[in-house]
Design a protein around this motif. Structure first.
Motif, PDB file in Angstrom:
ATOM      1  N   ASP A 110      11.068  -9.132   2.318  1.00 43.08           N
ATOM      2  CA  ASP A 110       9.910  -9.398   3.410  1.00 43.08           C
ATOM      3  C   ASP A 110      10.472 -10.542   4.296  1.00 43.08           C
ATOM      4  O   ASP A 110      10.022 -10.701   5.433  1.00 43.08           O
ATOM      5  CB  ASP A 110       8.742  -9.511   2.814  1.00 43.08           C
ATOM      6  CG  ASP A 110       8.655 -10.577   1.852  1.00 43.08           C
ATOM      7  OD1 ASP A 110       9.798 -10.911   1.319  1.00 43.08           O
ATOM      8  OD2 ASP A 110       7.461 -11.004   1.420  1.00 43.08           O
ATOM      9  N   SER A 126       8.767  -3.179   8.056  1.00 39.16           N
ATOM     10  CA  SER A 126       9.243  -1.940   6.950  1.00 39.16           C
ATOM     11  C   SER A 126       9.273  -0.636   7.526  1.00 39.16           C
ATOM     12  O   SER A 126      10.112   0.064   6.948  1.00 39.16           O
ATOM     13  CB  SER A 126       7.948  -2.210   5.968  1.00 39.16           C
ATOM     14  OG  SER A 126       7.867  -3.440   5.412  1.00 39.16           O
ATOM     15  N   SER A 167      12.597   1.446   6.698  1.00 39.18           N
ATOM     16  CA  SER A 167      12.617   2.644   5.751  1.00 39.18           C
ATOM     17  C   SER A 167      13.118   3.956   6.765  1.00 39.18           C
ATOM     18  O   SER A 167      13.937   4.730   6.037  1.00 39.18           O
ATOM     19  CB  SER A 167      11.206   3.079   5.322  1.00 39.18           C
ATOM     20  OG  SER A 167      10.437   3.442   6.245  1.00 39.18           O
ATOM     21  N   SER A 175       8.061  -0.128  -0.097  1.00 36.53           N
ATOM     22  CA  SER A 175       7.150  -1.326  -0.375  1.00 36.53           C
ATOM     23  C   SER A 175       7.145  -1.650  -1.800  1.00 36.53           C
ATOM     24  O   SER A 175       6.893  -2.624  -2.476  1.00 36.53           O
ATOM     25  CB  SER A 175       5.807  -0.380  -0.296  1.00 36.53           C
ATOM     26  OG  SER A 175       4.537  -1.364  -0.698  1.00 36.53           O
ATOM     27  N   LYS A 209       9.864  -4.091  -2.142  1.00 37.55           N
ATOM     28  CA  LYS A 209       9.623  -5.249  -1.628  1.00 37.55           C
ATOM     29  C   LYS A 209       8.533  -6.058  -2.478  1.00 37.55           C
ATOM     30  O   LYS A 209       8.653  -7.333  -2.440  1.00 37.55           O
ATOM     31  CB  LYS A 209       8.696  -5.026  -0.219  1.00 37.55           C
ATOM     32  CG  LYS A 209       9.541  -4.934   1.033  1.00 37.55           C
ATOM     33  CD  LYS A 209       8.757  -4.516   2.351  1.00 37.55           C
ATOM     34  CE  LYS A 209       7.831  -5.880   2.429  1.00 37.55           C
ATOM     35  NZ  LYS A 209       7.071  -5.311   3.507  1.00 37.55           N
TER      36      LYS A 209
END
Length: 69
Positions: free
Chosen positions: A8, A18, A22, A33, A36
């Motif tokens: 992040d 993000s 992705s 996610s 992260k």
């Protein structure tokens, strides 16, 4: 947890979301996610390489070893 994921931080430094990352590296937003949040149990070298390539960084910029005390 001994390995801290600073993805992040790198996303913020590169002003990238993000969802954009992705899509560029070909993994689902849900899997990104999980990575992260530090809940991932493993990461493929190919995924790490793709992240580093897109964010123009080194693996150490994303993953940090912290000694638990």
């Amino acid at each position: 947890m001994a390995i801290v994921v600073n993805l992040d931080v790198m996303l913020a430094k590169r002003k990238m979301r993000s969802l954009e990352l992705s899509a560029k590296i070909g993994i689902t937003p849900a899997n990104l996610s999980i990575l992260k949040s530090g809940k991932a149990k493993a990461i493929r070298f190919s995924t790490l390489e793709a992240i580093c390539k897109e964010l123009d960084c080194q693996p150490a910029d994303i993953l940090e070893y912290v000694v638990n005390k």
